[in-house]
Design an enzyme around this catalytic site. Structure first.
Site, PDB file in Angstrom:
ATOM      1  N   ASP A  52       0.807  -1.428  -0.241  1.00 42.53           N
ATOM      2  CA  ASP A  52      -0.082   0.019  -0.257  1.00 42.53           C
ATOM      3  C   ASP A  52       0.421   1.122  -0.378  1.00 42.53           C
ATOM      4  O   ASP A  52       0.751   2.283  -1.209  1.00 42.53           O
ATOM      5  CB  ASP A  52      -0.656  -0.164   1.383  1.00 42.53           C
ATOM      6  CG  ASP A  52      -1.486  -1.630   1.252  1.00 42.53           C
ATOM      7  OD1 ASP A  52      -2.418  -1.741   0.481  1.00 42.53           O
ATOM      8  OD2 ASP A  52      -1.375  -2.185   2.183  1.00 42.53           O
TER       9      ASP A  52
ATOM     10  N   HIS B  24      -4.021  -3.525   6.545  1.00 36.43           N
ATOM     11  CA  HIS B  24      -4.184  -3.939   5.022  1.00 36.43           C
ATOM     12  C   HIS B  24      -5.655  -4.614   4.778  1.00 36.43           C
ATOM     13  O   HIS B  24      -6.530  -5.494   4.414  1.00 36.43           O
ATOM     14  CB  HIS B  24      -3.240  -4.277   4.637  1.00 36.43           C
ATOM     15  CG  HIS B  24      -3.495  -5.340   3.177  1.00 36.43           C
ATOM     16  ND1 HIS B  24      -3.044  -4.546   2.675  1.00 36.43           N
ATOM     17  CD2 HIS B  24      -3.246  -6.560   2.443  1.00 36.43           C
ATOM     18  CE1 HIS B  24      -2.947  -5.304   1.468  1.00 36.43           C
ATOM     19  NE2 HIS B  24      -3.153  -6.521   1.149  1.00 36.43           N
TER      20      HIS B  24
HETATM   21  P1  NAD Z   1      -2.139 -18.824  -4.042  1.00 34.84           P
HETATM   22  O1  NAD Z   1      -3.791 -19.503  -3.982  1.00 34.84           O
HETATM   23  O2  NAD Z   1      -1.754 -18.472  -5.436  1.00 34.84           O
HETATM   24  O3  NAD Z   1      -1.213 -19.683  -3.260  1.00 34.84           O
HETATM   25  C1  NAD Z   1      -1.193 -19.628  -1.808  1.00 34.84           C
HETATM   26  C2  NAD Z   1      -0.180 -20.384  -1.607  1.00 34.84           C
HETATM   27  O4  NAD Z   1      -0.995 -21.119  -0.265  1.00 34.84           O
HETATM   28  C3  NAD Z   1      -0.530 -22.172  -1.766  1.00 34.84           C
HETATM   29  O5  NAD Z   1       0.520 -22.654  -2.655  1.00 34.84           O
HETATM   30  C4  NAD Z   1      -0.867 -23.363  -0.881  1.00 34.84           C
HETATM   31  O6  NAD Z   1      -1.441 -24.659  -1.022  1.00 34.84           O
HETATM   32  C5  NAD Z   1      -0.481 -22.982   0.157  1.00 34.84           C
HETATM   33  N1  NAD Z   1      -1.182 -22.743   1.615  1.00 34.84           N
HETATM   34  C6  NAD Z   1      -2.076 -22.619   1.921  1.00 34.84           C
HETATM   35  N2  NAD Z   1      -2.326 -23.071   3.263  1.00 34.84           N
HETATM   36  C7  NAD Z   1      -0.833 -23.348   3.564  1.00 34.84           C
HETATM   37  C8  NAD Z   1      -0.151 -22.964   4.862  1.00 34.84           C
HETATM   38  N3  NAD Z   1      -1.216 -23.940   6.144  1.00 34.84           N
HETATM   39  N4  NAD Z   1       0.532 -23.877   4.908  1.00 34.84           N
HETATM   40  C9  NAD Z   1       1.783 -23.708   4.134  1.00 34.84           C
HETATM   41  N5  NAD Z   1       1.086 -23.097   2.439  1.00 34.84           N
HETATM   42  C10 NAD Z   1      -0.317 -23.278   2.526  1.00 34.84           C
HETATM   43  O7  NAD Z   1      -2.878 -17.366  -3.216  1.00 34.84           O
HETATM   44  P2  NAD Z   1      -1.315 -15.597  -3.848  1.00 34.84           P
HETATM   45  O8  NAD Z   1      -1.267 -15.164  -4.069  1.00 34.84           O
HETATM   46  O9  NAD Z   1       0.355 -16.603  -3.424  1.00 34.84           O
HETATM   47  O10 NAD Z   1      -1.639 -14.974  -1.613  1.00 34.84           O
HETATM   48  C11 NAD Z   1      -1.336 -15.938  -1.104  1.00 34.84           C
HETATM   49  C12 NAD Z   1      -1.517 -14.905   0.266  1.00 34.84           C
HETATM   50  O11 NAD Z   1      -0.865 -13.411   0.232  1.00 34.84           O
HETATM   51  C13 NAD Z   1      -3.425 -14.709   0.340  1.00 34.84           C
HETATM   52  O12 NAD Z   1      -3.777 -14.478   1.284  1.00 34.84           O
HETATM   53  C14 NAD Z   1      -3.354 -13.196  -0.242  1.00 34.84           C
HETATM   54  O13 NAD Z   1      -4.678 -12.346   0.399  1.00 34.84           O
HETATM   55  C15 NAD Z   1      -2.595 -12.396   0.471  1.00 34.84           C
HETATM   56  N6  NAD Z   1      -1.636 -10.959  -0.299  1.00 34.84           N
HETATM   57  C16 NAD Z   1      -1.349 -10.420   1.043  1.00 34.84           C
HETATM   58  C17 NAD Z   1      -0.850  -8.869   0.175  1.00 34.84           C
HETATM   59  C18 NAD Z   1      -0.741  -8.001   1.410  1.00 34.84           C
HETATM   60  O14 NAD Z   1      -0.108  -6.700   0.743  1.00 34.84           O
HETATM   61  N7  NAD Z   1      -0.631  -7.887   2.184  1.00 34.84           N
HETATM   62  C19 NAD Z   1      -0.183  -8.857  -1.262  1.00 34.84           C
HETATM   63  C20 NAD Z   1      -1.187  -9.847  -1.779  1.00 34.84           C
HETATM   64  C21 NAD Z   1      -1.627 -11.205  -1.625  1.00 34.84           C
HETATM   65  C1  LMR Z   2      -3.737  -6.727  -2.747  1.00 29.31           C
HETATM   66  O1  LMR Z   2      -3.729  -5.052  -1.769  1.00 29.31           O
HETATM   67  O2  LMR Z   2      -3.675  -6.764  -3.654  1.00 29.31           O
HETATM   68  C2  LMR Z   2      -3.826  -7.975  -1.638  1.00 29.31           C
HETATM   69  O3  LMR Z   2      -4.108  -8.143  -0.089  1.00 29.31           O
HETATM   70  C3  LMR Z   2      -4.401  -8.953  -2.283  1.00 29.31           C
HETATM   71  C4  LMR Z   2      -6.283  -8.760  -2.262  1.00 29.31           C
HETATM   72  O4  LMR Z   2      -6.715  -9.429  -1.491  1.00 29.31           O
HETATM   73  O5  LMR Z   2      -5.557  -7.249  -1.812  1.00 29.31           O
END
Ligand code: NAD
Ligand code: LMR
Length: 327
Positions: free
Chosen positions: A160, A188
């Site tokens: 952000d 967030h």
């Molecule tokens: P994705 O679905 O592509 O990948 C998630 C992975 O996590 C998968 O491989 C799944 O098998 C694995 N997983 C699930 N449970 C697990 C566990 N208990 N232990 C280990 N691995 C586990 O998702 P992504 O796009 O990579 O996003 C992952 C997370 O990050 C989501 O919660 C998403 O919302 C978050 N995210 C946060 C931000 C931020 O700014 N904070 C930004 C983008 C995404």
């Molecule tokens: C983002 O801000 O892009 C991530 O937290 C993914 C989402 O769920 O928006």
């Protein structure tokens, strides 16, 4: 003399964020071109085969800095003796959901991983929670790891911060590197507050350079807060490369230092700015080689107060919603 590798646990290794993140870490983007890294890749049992495919690709890049890769579905093994951990593994949201809707799906993950972190990681390891809802997941992790230093856990609000920095630089007609002293406060989530009050462009107050309070309040703040949703609408998947980039920015600045630049980090509150103690909340900080200096003496005006109170109230609600899980 070659330096010893830094051991880094990364969860969610088969997922889309890690498909950017792991290659950038292995290329040296996190700790620099002279620091070898060893990766501990964690994912669920059913994702192990996909992780092995990612490992084949890492091997095929022939990264000189990548000294070792271990793959596991056991958080205890993943966190053993690590110097840093990036907790990405968890479910992402899809169209129409808010991040807090993921709490029931993801909270248990951070409870289990908190216990494993407590039992296995070096006390000085730095842990960044990326999986959503990131602030409250960091809170769950910290509560589940009572012997692990709370200040060595942070939640990611850097995406952000970077988003706001990009928008402000474009509006002011300056390079992104010229924007300083920006803060993203709070959760967030849609209540986050991208705050330009202290920000400067080339040392000049940004609100004088842009001088458009209506744009700030009605366009910039909501645009940053809704950027994740806009990306999901457009891509049919949540942000991945920019999230990986923000995770690298956050952890690199934390471990190597931010050179005096302000960064926004989700830190366990010590009560400053009226934020209840222990909540993981986006706040301004600077970093020097592994230590965080919170910026605690800013004078907050009435608009900022209202915006901070709103996002903190949401964090309090989320914390209260997970009390039963933590009991
Ligand atoms: P994705 O679905 O592509 O990948 C998630 C992975 O996590 C998968 O491989 C799944 O098998 C694995 N997983 C699930 N449970 C697990 C566990 N208990 N232990 C280990 N691995 C586990 O998702 P992504 O796009 O990579 O996003 C992952 C997370 O990050 C989501 O919660 C998403 O919302 C978050 N995210 C946060 C931000 C931020 O700014 N904070 C930004 C983008 C995404
Ligand atoms: C983002 O801000 O892009 C991530 O937290 C993914 C989402 O769920 O928006």
């Amino acid at each position: 003399m070659t330096k010893a590798p830094l051991r880094i646990a990364v969860s969610g290794a088969a997922g889309q964020i890690c498909y950017s993140l792991l290659f950038r870490i292995a290329a040296g983007d996190l700790f620099g071109a002279d620091r070898p890294v060893a990766l501990h890749l964690l994912d669920l049992p059913q994702a192990q085969n996909a992780v092995r495919g990612v490992v084949m690709e890492l091997e095929d890049c022939a990264f000189p800095l990548l000294s070792d890769v271990a793959v596991t579905d056991d958080p205890n093994a993943a966190f053993r003796d690590v110097d840093a951990a990036l907790l990405v593994g968890s479910r992402p949201r899809s169209k129409g959901m808010e991040r807090r809707d993921l709490l029931s799906a993801n909270a248990e993950i951070f409870k289990t991983q908190g216990a494993a972190l407590d039992a296995n990681a070096k006390r000085e390891a730095k842990v960044l929670v990326v999986g959503n809802p990131a602030n409250t997941n960091a809170f769950i992790l910290a509560e589940s790891a009572p012997n692990f230093p709370r200040d060595n856990i942070a939640s990611m609000i850097r995406l952000d911060h970077n988003r706001a920095q990009g928008q402000l630089a474009a509006k002011a007609g300056v390079g992104v590197g010229e924007i300083e002293k920006l803060v993203v406060w709070g959760n967030h989530s849609p209540t986050m507050f991208a705050d330009w009050t202290f920000a400067t462009a080339n040392g000049r107050p940004l609100n004088e350079t842009i001088s458009d309070e209506a744009w700030y309040r009605e366009t910039l703040i909501p645009k940053v807060a809704q950027r994740g949703s806009a990306i999901i609408e457009a891509r049919d998947a949540s942000s991945a490369a920019s999230a990986a980039n923000a995770a690298i920015d956050h952890l690199r600045d934390w471990m190597l230092g931010s050179d005096g630049r302000w960064v926004s980090m989700g830190l366990s509150s010590i009560g400053a700015y009226g934020i209840p103690e222990g909540l993981y909340c986006g706040v301004p900080a600077t970093c020097t080689a592994g230590s965080i200096e919170r910026i605690e003496d800013l004078k907050i005006d009435e608009f900022q107060r209202r915006m901070i109170d709103r996002t903190v109230a949401e964090l309090v609600e989320e914390r209260d919603a997970v009390r039963a899980l933590l009991a």
